[in-house]
Write a protein that holds these residues in place. Structure first.
Motif, PDB file in Angstrom:
ATOM      1  N   SER A 158      -9.761   1.328  15.291  1.00 25.47           N
ATOM      2  CA  SER A 158      -9.410   2.022  14.049  1.00 25.47           C
ATOM      3  C   SER A 158      -9.468   1.060  12.868  1.00 25.47           C
ATOM      4  N   ALA A 159      -8.691  -0.006  12.939  1.00 21.26           N
ATOM      5  CA  ALA A 159      -8.690  -0.978  11.849  1.00 21.26           C
ATOM      6  C   ALA A 159     -10.046  -1.678  11.740  1.00 21.26           C
ATOM      7  N   ARG A 160     -10.706  -1.923  12.860  1.00 23.92           N
ATOM      8  CA  ARG A 160     -12.016  -2.580  12.813  1.00 23.92           C
ATOM      9  C   ARG A 160     -13.034  -1.698  12.101  1.00 23.92           C
ATOM     10  N   ALA A 161     -13.018  -0.398  12.385  1.00 27.77           N
ATOM     11  CA  ALA A 161     -13.949   0.503  11.714  1.00 27.77           C
ATOM     12  C   ALA A 161     -13.741   0.471  10.205  1.00 27.77           C
ATOM     13  N   LEU A 162     -12.482   0.458   9.781  1.00 28.58           N
ATOM     14  CA  LEU A 162     -12.192   0.415   8.348  1.00 28.58           C
ATOM     15  C   LEU A 162     -12.638  -0.909   7.736  1.00 28.58           C
ATOM     16  N   ALA A 163     -12.408  -2.006   8.443  1.00 22.71           N
ATOM     17  CA  ALA A 163     -12.840  -3.309   7.929  1.00 22.71           C
ATOM     18  C   ALA A 163     -14.353  -3.381   7.810  1.00 22.71           C
ATOM     19  N   LEU A 164     -15.067  -2.873   8.804  1.00 21.14           N
ATOM     20  CA  LEU A 164     -16.521  -2.906   8.765  1.00 21.14           C
ATOM     21  C   LEU A 164     -17.083  -2.035   7.644  1.00 21.14           C
ATOM     22  N   LYS A 165     -16.300  -1.032   7.223  1.00 20.15           N
ATOM     23  CA  LYS A 165     -16.712  -0.187   6.101  1.00 20.15           C
ATOM     24  C   LYS A 165     -16.294  -0.771   4.759  1.00 20.15           C
ATOM     25  N   GLY A 166     -15.675  -1.966   4.801  1.00 22.39           N
ATOM     26  CA  GLY A 166     -15.399  -2.676   3.566  1.00 22.39           C
ATOM     27  C   GLY A 166     -13.993  -2.586   3.040  1.00 22.39           C
ATOM     28  N   ALA A 167     -13.041  -2.109   3.836  1.00 24.29           N
ATOM     29  CA  ALA A 167     -11.666  -1.990   3.356  1.00 24.29           C
ATOM     30  C   ALA A 167     -11.092  -3.365   3.017  1.00 24.29           C
ATOM     31  N   ASP A 168     -10.442  -3.467   1.862  1.00 27.15           N
ATOM     32  CA  ASP A 168      -9.635  -4.638   1.514  1.00 27.15           C
ATOM     33  C   ASP A 168      -8.191  -4.437   1.952  1.00 27.15           C
ATOM     34  N   VAL A 169      -7.726  -3.192   1.840  1.00 29.80           N
ATOM     35  CA  VAL A 169      -6.347  -2.817   2.179  1.00 29.80           C
ATOM     36  C   VAL A 169      -6.398  -1.589   3.070  1.00 29.80           C
ATOM     37  N   ILE A 170      -5.589  -1.579   4.130  1.00 33.38           N
ATOM     38  CA  ILE A 170      -5.465  -0.403   4.994  1.00 33.38           C
ATOM     39  C   ILE A 170      -4.077   0.178   4.801  1.00 33.38           C
ATOM     40  N   ALA A 171      -4.024   1.421   4.301  1.00 31.73           N
ATOM     41  CA  ALA A 171      -2.767   2.157   4.191  1.00 31.73           C
ATOM     42  C   ALA A 171      -2.484   2.831   5.522  1.00 31.73           C
ATOM     43  N   HIS A 172      -1.228   2.742   5.974  1.00 32.08           N
ATOM     44  CA  HIS A 172      -0.893   3.154   7.344  1.00 32.08           C
ATOM     45  C   HIS A 172       0.399   3.987   7.347  1.00 32.08           C
ATOM     46  N   PRO A 173       0.330   5.262   6.896  1.00 36.58           N
ATOM     47  CA  PRO A 173       1.513   6.134   7.013  1.00 36.58           C
ATOM     48  C   PRO A 173       1.887   6.324   8.482  1.00 36.58           C
ATOM     49  N   SER A 174       3.180   6.216   8.792  1.00 40.01           N
ATOM     50  CA  SER A 174       3.599   6.196  10.192  1.00 40.01           C
ATOM     51  C   SER A 174       4.939   6.889  10.399  1.00 40.01           C
ATOM     52  N   ASN A 175       5.127   7.357  11.652  1.00 35.41           N
ATOM     53  CA  ASN A 175       6.429   7.793  12.177  1.00 35.41           C
ATOM     54  C   ASN A 175       6.594   7.109  13.530  1.00 35.41           C
ATOM     55  N   LEU A 176       6.794   5.825  13.518  1.00 42.02           N
ATOM     56  CA  LEU A 176       6.744   5.009  14.733  1.00 42.02           C
ATOM     57  C   LEU A 176       7.999   5.162  15.580  1.00 42.02           C
ATOM     58  N   VAL A 177       7.785   5.318  16.892  1.00 41.01           N
ATOM     59  CA  VAL A 177       8.892   5.291  17.840  1.00 41.01           C
ATOM     60  C   VAL A 177       8.708   4.189  18.881  1.00 41.01           C
ATOM     61  N   LEU A 178       7.486   3.733  19.082  1.00 41.38           N
ATOM     62  CA  LEU A 178       7.245   2.620  19.992  1.00 41.38           C
ATOM     63  C   LEU A 178       7.557   1.304  19.290  1.00 41.38           C
ATOM     64  N   ALA A 179       8.057   0.345  20.044  1.00 45.09           N
ATOM     65  CA  ALA A 179       8.557  -0.896  19.448  1.00 45.09           C
ATOM     66  C   ALA A 179       7.474  -1.891  19.077  1.00 45.09           C
ATOM     67  N   HIS A 180       6.240  -1.664  19.512  1.00 42.81           N
ATOM     68  CA  HIS A 180       5.238  -2.723  19.460  1.00 42.81           C
ATOM     69  C   HIS A 180       4.535  -2.865  18.119  1.00 42.81           C
ATOM     70  N   CYS A 181       4.482  -1.815  17.325  1.00 45.71           N
ATOM     71  CA  CYS A 181       3.634  -1.845  16.132  1.00 45.71           C
ATOM     72  C   CYS A 181       3.991  -2.961  15.148  1.00 45.71           C
ATOM     73  N   PRO A 182       5.261  -3.191  14.819  1.00 47.96           N
ATOM     74  CA  PRO A 182       5.556  -4.257  13.854  1.00 47.96           C
ATOM     75  C   PRO A 182       5.089  -5.636  14.311  1.00 47.96           C
ATOM     76  N   ARG A 183       4.998  -5.847  15.628  1.00 54.61           N
ATOM     77  CA  ARG A 183       4.478  -7.118  16.125  1.00 54.61           C
ATOM     78  C   ARG A 183       2.953  -7.141  16.102  1.00 54.61           C
ATOM     79  N   SER A 184       2.348  -5.977  16.171  1.00 58.82           N
ATOM     80  CA  SER A 184       0.893  -5.896  16.278  1.00 58.82           C
ATOM     81  C   SER A 184       0.179  -5.869  14.935  1.00 58.82           C
ATOM     82  N   MET A 185       0.811  -5.331  13.907  1.00 52.14           N
ATOM     83  CA  MET A 185       0.098  -5.177  12.640  1.00 52.14           C
ATOM     84  C   MET A 185      -0.342  -6.513  12.018  1.00 52.14           C
ATOM     85  N   PRO A 186       0.451  -7.597  12.114  1.00 51.83           N
ATOM     86  CA  PRO A 186      -0.090  -8.867  11.615  1.00 51.83           C
ATOM     87  C   PRO A 186      -1.389  -9.272  12.320  1.00 51.83           C
ATOM     88  N   ILE A 187      -1.507  -8.922  13.603  1.00 49.77           N
ATOM     89  CA  ILE A 187      -2.732  -9.240  14.340  1.00 49.77           C
ATOM     90  C   ILE A 187      -3.874  -8.338  13.890  1.00 49.77           C
TER      91      ILE A 187
END
Length: 270
Positions: A158-187
């Motif tokens: 998902s993020a790779r597709a956006l980067a390859l299309k030239g995104a400088d910033v990715i907006a990510h509206p979320s309703n997160l319940v899994l614990a992993h996303c805040p650790r993963s987004m920096p990656i």
């Protein structure tokens, strides 16, 4: 150089109370000084629907419905580009969508590609693909903005597709319940050399049979995997940071390696 200011908004909406949720967000945005604001997924409708009928009854047009109309009012008042999630009705089809508006009005809609949990009962998987739009900040500097929604983060494509299309910033509206996303987004930000802005909600919500607890922890990340701004698990507020989106465009790691040039997609197929 005057920086571009981006913000994520975190709060606890009440399911089904569209008008009061819109009013609450309007209060939180009043007087805000920002160029980009990211709101949570399904921020006005609530998330954990009691039934498909309830989800569909709360759905609306993604171009001129009540939620988008209010978003356009906020964009005009603040001068910001605003990205937020809503349940979209398009004829007989229903999507979990993110809408992008600017001070000039509606710009585009992204329909969530990877549906999570009971979303699969209520919505159709998105058919727009990952999109990138050119937007401007209040100093009339342009940058490239992409969007994905919540569970899309779990799929690196998902993020790779956006980067390859030239995104400088990715907006990510979320309703997160899994614990992993805040650790993963920096990656996600590092491996694609982009800025990411994850706006999550807080609180609990029940569908009458089960209760979900949302983890909060909204965050903005840099292309170097730094967490530039973050929220705790349950606090409400608007969290801002100043960036230069153009920093995302330098994808050369050293004199010999470039993050995009060095890709070998001919070897990646399964």
């Amino acid at each position: 150089m005057i920086p571009t200011q981006i913000a994520v908004l975190q709060f606890a909406p009440e399911k089904g109370e569209v008008q009061s949720n819109l009013d609450r967000v309007g209060e939180m945005l009043d007087g805000l000084n920002a160029d980009l604001v990211v709101l949570p997924e399904l921020f006005a409708s609530g998330y954990f629907f009691n039934s498909t009928e309830q989800a569909h009854n709360l759905s609306e047009s993604a171009t001129d419905g009540p939620t988008v109309s209010r978003m356009c009012e906020w964009a005009a008042a603040t001068g910001a580009t605003i990205v937020g999630g809503l349940p979209e009705r398009d004829g007989d089809l229903f999507y979990n969508s993110a809408v992008v508006v600017t001070p000039r009005g509606w710009l585009g809609t992204y329909r969530k590609t990877h549906l999570f949990y009971e979303e699969t009962l209520h919505f159709t998987p998105g058919d727009t693909g990952f999109q990138v739009w050119t937007v401007t900040d209040r100093n009339n500097r342009s940058y490239r903005l992409g969007a994905m929604v919540c569970f899309d983060w779990f799929f690196p494509e998902s993020a790779r597709a956006l980067a390859l299309k030239g995104a400088d910033v990715i907006a990510h509206p979320s309703n997160l319940v899994l614990a992993h996303c805040p650790r993963s987004m920096p990656i996600r930000a590092l491996e694609n050399h982009v800025f990411t802005a994850t706006a999550n909600r807080t609180g609990r919500e029940s569908n009458g049979r089960e209760t979900l607890e949302f983890i909060g922890q909204s965050l903005i990340c840099s292309p170097s995997a730094e967490t530039l701004a973050s929220a705790s698990g349950q606090e409400e507020g608007v969290f801002t940071v100043r960036i230069d989106p153009r920093q995302a465009r330098q994808r050369q790691i050293n004199p010999y390696n470039d993050l995009h040039v060095d890709r070998r997609p001919e070897l990646y197929a399964s």
